[in-house]
Design a protein around this motif. Structure first.
Motif, short mmCIF file in Angstrom:
data_model
loop_
_atom_site.label_atom_id
_atom_site.label_comp_id
_atom_site.label_asym_id
_atom_site.label_seq_id
_atom_site.Cartn_x
_atom_site.Cartn_y
_atom_site.Cartn_z
N PHE A 43 0.72 3.68 -3.32
CA PHE A 43 -0.43 4.59 -3.33
C PHE A 43 -0.27 5.75 -2.35
O PHE A 43 0.46 5.64 -1.37
CB PHE A 43 -1.71 3.81 -3.00
CG PHE A 43 -1.93 2.65 -3.93
CD1 PHE A 43 -2.41 2.86 -5.22
CD2 PHE A 43 -1.63 1.36 -3.52
CE1 PHE A 43 -2.58 1.79 -6.09
CE2 PHE A 43 -1.81 0.28 -4.39
CZ PHE A 43 -2.28 0.50 -5.67
N GLY A 64 -10.17 0.20 -1.07
CA GLY A 64 -9.73 0.93 0.13
C GLY A 64 -9.58 -0.01 1.31
O GLY A 64 -8.61 0.05 2.07
N LEU A 122 -6.44 -2.21 0.83
CA LEU A 122 -5.18 -1.49 1.03
C LEU A 122 -4.96 -1.18 2.52
O LEU A 122 -3.82 -1.24 3.01
CB LEU A 122 -5.16 -0.20 0.20
CG LEU A 122 -5.18 -0.40 -1.32
CD1 LEU A 122 -5.15 0.94 -2.05
CD2 LEU A 122 -4.02 -1.28 -1.79
N ALA A 123 -6.04 -0.87 3.23
CA ALA A 123 -5.94 -0.60 4.68
C ALA A 123 -5.53 -1.87 5.42
O ALA A 123 -4.67 -1.84 6.32
CB ALA A 123 -7.27 -0.08 5.21
N THR A 127 0.83 -1.21 0.00
CA THR A 127 0.00 0.00 0.00
C THR A 127 0.87 1.25 0.00
O THR A 127 0.67 2.16 -0.81
CB THR A 127 -0.92 -0.02 1.24
OG1 THR A 127 -1.74 -1.19 1.18
CG2 THR A 127 -1.80 1.22 1.31
N ARG A 152 -1.87 8.95 0.18
CA ARG A 152 -2.96 9.21 1.13
C ARG A 152 -4.18 9.75 0.38
O ARG A 152 -5.31 9.39 0.69
CB ARG A 152 -2.50 10.23 2.16
CG ARG A 152 -1.42 9.71 3.08
CD ARG A 152 -0.89 10.81 3.98
NE ARG A 152 -0.04 10.25 5.04
CZ ARG A 152 0.48 10.96 6.02
NH1 ARG A 152 0.25 12.26 6.10
NH2 ARG A 152 1.23 10.39 6.95
N TYR A 178 -5.16 9.24 -2.70
CA TYR A 178 -5.87 8.21 -3.46
C TYR A 178 -6.65 7.29 -2.51
O TYR A 178 -7.82 6.98 -2.75
CB TYR A 178 -4.87 7.39 -4.28
CG TYR A 178 -5.53 6.26 -5.05
CD1 TYR A 178 -6.48 6.51 -6.04
CD2 TYR A 178 -5.21 4.93 -4.76
CE1 TYR A 178 -7.09 5.47 -6.73
CE2 TYR A 178 -5.82 3.88 -5.45
CZ TYR A 178 -6.75 4.16 -6.42
OH TYR A 178 -7.36 3.13 -7.09
N ILE A 179 -6.01 6.88 -1.41
CA ILE A 179 -6.69 5.97 -0.47
C ILE A 179 -7.88 6.69 0.18
O ILE A 179 -8.95 6.10 0.35
CB ILE A 179 -5.70 5.44 0.60
CG1 ILE A 179 -4.58 4.66 -0.09
CG2 ILE A 179 -6.42 4.54 1.60
CD1 ILE A 179 -3.38 4.36 0.81
#
Ligand SMILES: [Zn+2]
Length: 377
Positions: free
Chosen positions: A314, A330, A333-334, A310, A316, A318-319
């Motif tokens: 990527f 999301g 990725l988290a 992540t 912040r 974009y997330i």
């Protein structure tokens, strides 16, 4: 199962546990795979982030898909295609936390399914049978988790019942065979609420029964953190040195560091996965909520010092966009980042124990966690 204590630094321990599905290094953090899946992450990626063992829940798997399906599949490892170690809890905790209608008696606990209201009974023998069908590498005994706060009298009676159940679990475990080709181990669970003498009694009673390892249960249920640390200390001082200790369901990065310092080897917790799906990202400098407006045009990684997929790929911004738009990526990725962070935490702790620098390193980590979250941005 075999536990080797490699070295100690103060009370903190570095070790290795071998099972028929491979070894895992301790201190160890087990991602929680309640329903035979760690939510929002592929089995491939659980391995990729460095997890060497996962936890799954007997209560949930028993209700759905059911032990007959798991048995036909050849056990949970094959069913979910996870060939590394699995630990299962006994289902006791879920019965006491998820079901409203339950009746505790000497024989076991009767409860109604939270899914369809059907009535079931868990006895010490039955939870061993279920875990045999699941085929977990490490099984846990049935215990009663007393509510917090519980009176001394309640905690004492409850622990005595849990000790009788632990003995019945062990007897049944010794009488029954593995359902599959690999062997299984059984851990006892120390209870006793917030009362040191009950904790000590619980730990020494279980030690005499000689389990493969020992869970420390019934903590982080609402008591102050300092009280939890005191109970952990009582338990680890009483439990045998050459068996693993597993603090069940705990906790925050701070809790984990404090428990490692007091001699705990294994952990599981839903925080990194559950909180991750709620946009909370754990970092070395504390937790950030990625949906915060200030990340709207922040094109840096969640944690610039993190090597996870992540953070390597990527921003912040974009997330944050994924969470605001309610896109499932999301959540994934988290989960990857948070589990990677928890693995980093225990792997680093292990390294520092071996280097005999755990206490200094821990102090530094606690300072960072309490500091300004945006220092690294
Ligand atoms: Zn990361």
């Amino acid at each position: 199962m075999e536990y080797i204590l490699e070295c100690t630094n103060g009370k903190a321990r570095a070790g290795v546990i071998s099972t028929d599905h491979g070894k895992f290094l301790t201190p160890s953090f087990m991602p929680v795979g309640t329903q035979g899946t760690v939510k929002a992450i592929l089995q491939r990626d659980i391995k990729e982030i460095g997890a060497e063992i996962i936890l799954s829940n007997t209560y949930h798997l028993y209700l759905r898909p059911g032990t007959d399906i798991l048995y036909q599949a050849g056990g949970l490892h094959k069913f979910m295609n996870w060939q590394l170690p699995i630990l299962t809890d006994s289902g006791g905790y879920q019965v006491f936390s998820l079901t409203d209608l339950r009746k505790i008696e000497e024989e076991g606990v009767q409860f109604k399914s939270h899914l369809d209201g059907s009535t079931h009974m868990f006895t010490p023998e039955k939870v061993i049978d279920i875990q045999r069908m699941i085929g977990s590498d490490i099984m846990m005994v049935l215990d009663e988790c007393p509510p917090f706060p519980a009176t001394k009298e309640y905690a004492e009676n409850s622990n005595n019942l849990s000790m009788r159940w632990a003995e019945r679990c062990l007897n049944h475990f010794n009488k029954t065979k593995n359902a599959y080709e690999h062997s299984q181990a059984l851990f006892g669970i120390v209870q006793g609420g917030i009362y040191p003498y009950i904790r000590e009694h619980s730990a020494s009673t279980l030690t005499q029964m000689n389990f493969d390892g020992y869970g420390i249960g019934g903590l982080a249920v609402g008591e102050p953190a300092e009280q939890m640390y005191e109970m952990i200390e009582v338990c680890t001082e009483t439990l045998p040195t050459l068996k693993p200790r597993y603090l069940m369901g705990v906790g925050t990065p701070q809790n984990i560091l404090e428990a490692i310092e007091r001699g705990v080897d294994m952990f599981d917790c839903v925080l990194p996965t559950r909180n991750g799906r709620n946009a909370q990202f754990f970092t070395k400098f504390g937790v950030i909520n990625i949906t915060n407006n200030k990340y709207k045009n922040d094109f840096s990684p969640v944690d610039s010092s993190c090597d996870c997929y992540t953070c390597k790929n990527f921003t912040r911004a974009y997330i944050r966009h994924l969470f605001v738009a309610k896109e499932v990526l999301g959540l994934e990725l988290a989960t990857i980042h948070n589990l990677y962070y928890y693995q980093w935490l225990v792997h680093s702790a292990r390294y520092q124990i071996i280097e005999e620098n755990f206490s200094n390193w821990k102090k530094e980590q606690l300072q960072n966690l309490d500091g300004d979250v945006n220092r690294n941005s």
